[in-house]
Design a protein around this motif. Structure first.
Motif, PDB file in Angstrom:
ATOM      1  N   LEU A 218       0.695  -1.123  -0.014  1.00  0.00           N
ATOM      2  CA  LEU A 218      -0.079  -0.022  -0.049  1.00  0.00           C
ATOM      3  C   LEU A 218       0.965   1.306   0.045  1.00  0.00           C
ATOM      4  N   ARG A 219       1.910   1.200   0.700  1.00  0.00           N
ATOM      5  CA  ARG A 219       2.842   2.387   0.554  1.00  0.00           C
ATOM      6  C   ARG A 219       3.531   2.637  -0.784  1.00  0.00           C
ATOM      7  N   LEU A 220       3.756   1.659  -1.363  1.00  0.00           N
ATOM      8  CA  LEU A 220       4.158   1.752  -2.774  1.00  0.00           C
ATOM      9  C   LEU A 220       3.154   2.468  -3.767  1.00  0.00           C
ATOM     10  N   ALA A 221       1.881   1.890  -3.527  1.00  0.00           N
ATOM     11  CA  ALA A 221       0.739   2.399  -4.168  1.00  0.00           C
ATOM     12  C   ALA A 221       0.582   3.809  -3.961  1.00  0.00           C
ATOM     13  N   VAL A 222       0.519   4.224  -2.768  1.00  0.00           N
ATOM     14  CA  VAL A 222       0.112   5.617  -2.437  1.00  0.00           C
ATOM     15  C   VAL A 222       1.470   6.295  -3.038  1.00  0.00           C
ATOM     16  N   GLN A 223       2.584   5.729  -2.965  1.00  0.00           N
ATOM     17  CA  GLN A 223       3.801   6.716  -3.444  1.00  0.00           C
ATOM     18  C   GLN A 223       3.675   7.001  -4.884  1.00  0.00           C
ATOM     19  N   ASN A 224       2.961   5.909  -5.659  1.00  0.00           N
ATOM     20  CA  ASN A 224       2.718   6.150  -7.050  1.00  0.00           C
ATOM     21  C   ASN A 224       1.583   7.157  -7.191  1.00  0.00           C
ATOM     22  N   ALA A 225       0.711   6.984  -6.599  1.00  0.00           N
ATOM     23  CA  ALA A 225      -0.415   8.124  -6.681  1.00  0.00           C
ATOM     24  C   ALA A 225      -0.125   9.457  -6.435  1.00  0.00           C
ATOM     25  N   LYS A 226       0.865   9.594  -5.600  1.00  0.00           N
ATOM     26  CA  LYS A 226       1.358  11.010  -5.202  1.00  0.00           C
ATOM     27  C   LYS A 226       2.254  11.441  -6.355  1.00  0.00           C
ATOM     28  N   SER A 227       3.014  10.384  -7.191  1.00  0.00           N
ATOM     29  CA  SER A 227       3.995  11.006  -7.866  1.00  0.00           C
ATOM     30  C   SER A 227       3.095  11.459  -9.167  1.00  0.00           C
ATOM     31  N   VAL A 228       1.910  11.166  -9.541  1.00  0.00           N
ATOM     32  CA  VAL A 228       1.304  11.665 -10.671  1.00  0.00           C
ATOM     33  C   VAL A 228       0.089  12.634 -10.294  1.00  0.00           C
ATOM     34  N   ASN A 229       0.344  13.093  -9.035  1.00  0.00           N
ATOM     35  CA  ASN A 229      -0.478  14.215  -8.481  1.00  0.00           C
ATOM     36  C   ASN A 229      -1.878  13.945  -8.216  1.00  0.00           C
ATOM     37  N   MET A 230      -2.125  12.702  -7.867  1.00  0.00           N
ATOM     38  CA  MET A 230      -3.609  12.220  -7.774  1.00  0.00           C
ATOM     39  C   MET A 230      -3.738  12.823  -6.179  1.00  0.00           C
ATOM     40  N   PRO A 231      -5.181  13.484  -6.175  1.00  0.00           N
ATOM     41  CA  PRO A 231      -5.654  14.307  -4.856  1.00  0.00           C
ATOM     42  C   PRO A 231      -5.574  13.283  -3.858  1.00  0.00           C
TER      43      PRO A 231
END
Length: 241
Positions: free
Chosen positions: A39-52
């Motif tokens: 989950l940590r990696l998935a959230v990190q990937n989300a933030k890298s593409v500026n997901m709200p």
């Protein structure tokens, strides 16, 4: 400009959908990123593409069951693209029969063959891959960080460098570069080919690229990995058309 913007918006929407699915599946094992490496990696990937943040939070809640949502499952398919290129397709779906039927049809129409489990995966290694902005660092500087992080290898580029880790070492590798204040573009598991299939004719290369592009655009597909080796000059011709 309008058409280009529409294409970019569609690509961004597809990327968001894939990451949200990954967050939902990862969150099944726990909704705290600090206690759940995937989950940590998935959230990190989300933030890298500026997901709200609100989108990230809602996806976690759907994954943990706190908020009602669609139930997804992960299924991996193997097969061959045109010219005997090996392909591994990772999907996340709420209807396995629909996904299998659509992929089987697409493989057939696009000149490929859907294979049995194990038909091509023997030719791939499962690795962790962290992509970071190189940010004017030399190849020697990047190599020092790679060795210090415990990673196995890197693919250096002046713009963006791919760091290759063992499957088990991805989380620690990603955290190292995060702690060193690198701009991380993505952290994920990939299938890396052990041997490659050369595609040296322009017409054949077009068939392979058309196949891969269409498979990747299928709604349930998360990732596509292959072992094609197309010469740079032929790729330049395809991209120029």
């Amino acid at each position: 400009i309008k058409h280009k913007k529409a294409a970019l918006d569609a690509k961004r929407g597809k990327m968001f959908t894939r990451i949200i699915k990954e967050i939902m599946i990862a969150a099944r094992s726990g909704g705290d990123p600090d206690m759940n490496p995937r989950l940590r990696l998935a959230v990190q990937n989300a933030k890298s593409v500026n997901m709200p943040n609100e989108n990230i939070k809602r996806a976690i809640q759907k994954g943990t069951g706190e908020v009602e949502g669609v139930s997804y499952e992960e299924i991996t398919y193997e097969g061959f693209a045109p010219c005997g290129v090996s392909v591994i397709v990772e999907t996340v779906t709420d209807n396995r029969n629909r996904t299998f039927s659509e992929l089987r049809t697409m493989f057939s129409k696009l000149g490929g063959n859907l294979g049995e489990p194990g038909s091509v995966s023997w030719n791939f290694d499962r690795k962790g891959v962290v992509s970071v902005k190189t940010a004017n660092r030399t190849e020697e500087e990047m190599l020092e960080h790679v060795l210090e992080s415990g990673a196995e290898d890197m693919e250096y580029d002046e713009e963006s460098t791919r760091i290759i880790s063992s499957y088990e070492g991805l989380v620690n590798c990603s955290k190292y570069f995060e702690d060193k204040k690198f701009e991380i573009e993505s952290s994920k598991f990939e299938y890396l080919p052990k041997t490659f299939t050369k595609v040296e004719e322009l017409a054949d290369a077009k068939k392979v690229m058309r196949f891969l592009d269409n498979i990747e655009d299928q709604d349930d597909v998360q990732n596509v990995f292959d072992n094609n080796e197309i010469p740079d000059e032929i790729m330049e011709q395809i991209e120029a058309e």
